[in-house]
Design an enzyme around this catalytic site. Structure first.
Site, PDB file in Angstrom:
ATOM      1  N   ASN A 138       1.407   3.054  -2.608  1.00 58.86           N
ATOM      2  CA  ASN A 138       0.665   3.982  -3.480  1.00 58.86           C
ATOM      3  C   ASN A 138      -0.561   4.539  -2.767  1.00 58.86           C
ATOM      4  O   ASN A 138      -0.903   5.716  -2.940  1.00 58.86           O
ATOM      5  CB  ASN A 138       0.273   3.291  -4.789  1.00 58.86           C
ATOM      6  CG  ASN A 138       1.410   3.312  -5.784  1.00 58.86           C
ATOM      7  OD1 ASN A 138       1.770   4.362  -6.310  1.00 58.86           O
ATOM      8  ND2 ASN A 138       2.016   2.155  -6.012  1.00 58.86           N
ATOM      9  N   ILE A 145      -7.243  -9.255 -11.680  1.00 57.31           N
ATOM     10  CA  ILE A 145      -7.870  -8.659 -12.871  1.00 57.31           C
ATOM     11  C   ILE A 145      -9.382  -8.749 -12.703  1.00 57.31           C
ATOM     12  O   ILE A 145      -9.929  -9.805 -12.383  1.00 57.31           O
ATOM     13  CB  ILE A 145      -7.396  -9.361 -14.165  1.00 57.31           C
ATOM     14  CG1 ILE A 145      -5.906  -9.074 -14.372  1.00 57.31           C
ATOM     15  CG2 ILE A 145      -8.203  -8.885 -15.372  1.00 57.31           C
ATOM     16  CD1 ILE A 145      -5.287  -9.731 -15.580  1.00 57.31           C
ATOM     17  N   MET A 184      -3.919  -6.643  -7.267  1.00 58.30           N
ATOM     18  CA  MET A 184      -3.287  -7.694  -8.069  1.00 58.30           C
ATOM     19  C   MET A 184      -4.266  -8.682  -8.704  1.00 58.30           C
ATOM     20  O   MET A 184      -3.864  -9.758  -9.124  1.00 58.30           O
ATOM     21  CB  MET A 184      -2.274  -8.455  -7.206  1.00 58.30           C
ATOM     22  CG  MET A 184      -1.160  -7.576  -6.680  1.00 58.30           C
ATOM     23  SD  MET A 184      -0.304  -6.683  -7.997  1.00 58.30           S
ATOM     24  CE  MET A 184       1.034  -5.936  -7.067  1.00 58.30           C
ATOM     25  N   GLY A 228       0.768  -1.236   0.000  1.00 59.40           N
ATOM     26  CA  GLY A 228       0.000   0.000   0.000  1.00 59.40           C
ATOM     27  C   GLY A 228       0.799   1.286   0.000  1.00 59.40           C
ATOM     28  O   GLY A 228       0.319   2.315   0.483  1.00 59.40           O
ATOM     29  N   HIS A 242       0.442   1.133 -13.310  1.00 62.79           N
ATOM     30  CA  HIS A 242       1.218  -0.038 -13.734  1.00 62.79           C
ATOM     31  C   HIS A 242       2.699   0.354 -13.750  1.00 62.79           C
ATOM     32  O   HIS A 242       3.057   1.391 -14.315  1.00 62.79           O
ATOM     33  CB  HIS A 242       0.764  -0.507 -15.122  1.00 62.79           C
ATOM     34  CG  HIS A 242       1.515  -1.723 -15.567  1.00 62.79           C
ATOM     35  ND1 HIS A 242       1.259  -2.975 -15.046  1.00 62.79           N
ATOM     36  CD2 HIS A 242       2.547  -1.879 -16.428  1.00 62.79           C
ATOM     37  CE1 HIS A 242       2.082  -3.842 -15.589  1.00 62.79           C
ATOM     38  NE2 HIS A 242       2.881  -3.205 -16.434  1.00 62.79           N
TER      39      HIS A 242
HETATM   40  C1  GAR Z   1       3.336  -1.022  -7.449  1.00 63.07           C
HETATM   41  O1  GAR Z   1       4.596  -0.965  -8.048  1.00 63.07           O
HETATM   42  C2  GAR Z   1       2.246  -1.054  -8.505  1.00 63.07           C
HETATM   43  O2  GAR Z   1       2.545  -0.267  -9.623  1.00 63.07           O
HETATM   44  C3  GAR Z   1       2.238  -2.505  -8.884  1.00 63.07           C
HETATM   45  O3  GAR Z   1       2.461  -3.206  -7.676  1.00 63.07           O
HETATM   46  C4  GAR Z   1       3.129  -2.356  -6.727  1.00 63.07           C
HETATM   47  C5  GAR Z   1       2.241  -2.226  -5.511  1.00 63.07           C
HETATM   48  O4  GAR Z   1       2.886  -1.543  -4.482  1.00 63.07           O
HETATM   49  N1  GAR Z   1       1.010  -2.858  -9.503  1.00 63.07           N
HETATM   50  C6  GAR Z   1       0.913  -3.813 -10.418  1.00 63.07           C
HETATM   51  O5  GAR Z   1       1.837  -4.492 -10.800  1.00 63.07           O
HETATM   52  C7  GAR Z   1      -0.498  -4.006 -10.980  1.00 63.07           C
HETATM   53  N2  GAR Z   1      -0.437  -4.653 -12.239  1.00 63.07           N
HETATM   54  P1  GAR Z   1       2.092  -0.894  -3.261  1.00 63.07           P
HETATM   55  O6  GAR Z   1       1.145  -1.953  -2.696  1.00 63.07           O
HETATM   56  O7  GAR Z   1       3.176  -0.545  -2.287  1.00 63.07           O
HETATM   57  O8  GAR Z   1       1.350   0.315  -3.765  1.00 63.07           O
END
Ligand code: GAR
Length: 208
Positions: A14, A93, A91, A12, A110
């Site tokens: 982001n 779809i 994660m 999390g 992404h």
């Molecule tokens: C991030 O790098 C995001 O862009 C990627 O997973 C990570 C999650 O980090 N998302 C994907 O690959 C989706 N296809 P977070 O949980 O620390 O935000």
């Protein structure tokens, strides 16, 4: 004020970037009203609780297939009266029952420059492993609308970083998060909430 629902599966960071931007008053015209997680043990849930945001767990493993899971997600999004859905490290779809119900209202981040290293099977560290295996010299992240094809919706914002010869997937992931994802995701969310994104011929344009 638009209701923003953020969907997560893991750490999390982001989501944290969105919460921090909201605290700084940088998400104009919207408010994060709910965080939905596909895993009960996602650390993102702690971040949401700490920020006083309502959380819902819809565990993917409790549903037999993508369709029944997506139906449960759709029901929850409707209950939350979501104006914008943000996939922030989500994660799973989602089936087209969700994407069709929320056209140009679901945003995903992404961790690559779409159309490279994207689509089914490319998520998290796997994306960076693939970029390093290919030997690309720049990589980055893409914020885009979600449609019925994985990572194929209209691109809103992209940003790049340099790939260094001694990078590991973890180091590259961190550089992309810090320099691109954590900045562009809150920016795109604010642009959406300010009604500053226009769609023409299936492409997204940011109004200046
Ligand atoms: C991030 O790098 C995001 O862009 C990627 O997973 C990570 C999650 O980090 N998302 C994907 O690959 C989706 N296809 P977070 O949980 O620390 O935000």
């Amino acid at each position: 004020m638009k209701n923003i629902v953020v969907m997560v599966s893991g750490g999390g960071t982001n989501l944290q970037a969105l919460i921090d931007a909201q605290t700084r008053g940088e998400i104009k015209g919207g408010q994060i009203t709910c965080v939905i997680s596909s895993r009960a043990d996602a650390y993102a849930l702690e971040r949401a609780k700490k920020a006083g945001i309502n959380t819902v767990v819809l565990a993917r493993k409790e549903y037999p297939d993508s369709k029944t899971y997506s139906e449960a997600v759709l029901e929850e999004l409707n209950r939350q009266k979501a104006d914008l859905v943000v996939l922030a490290g989500f994660m799973t779809i989602l089936d087209e029952c969700v994407t069709k119900a929320y056209p140009y209202k679901i945003i995903n981040v992404h961790p690559a420059l779409i159309p490279s290293f994207c689509g089914e099977g490319y998520y998290g560290l796997k994306v960076h492993e693939a970029a390093l295996a290919y030997g690309v010299k720049v990589s980055g992240a893409t914020v885009h609308f979600v449609n019925e094809k994985a990572d194929a919706g209209a691109i809103i914002l992209q940003g790049t970083v340099e790939v260094k010869s001694d990078d590991t997937p973890e180091i590259l992931q961190r550089r992309i998060m810090e320099n691109v994802e954590w900045k562009l995701l809150p920016k795109a969310v604010s642009l959406f909430c300010e009604d500053r994104i226009t769609i023409r011929d299936g492409k997204a344009y940011v109004d200046v």
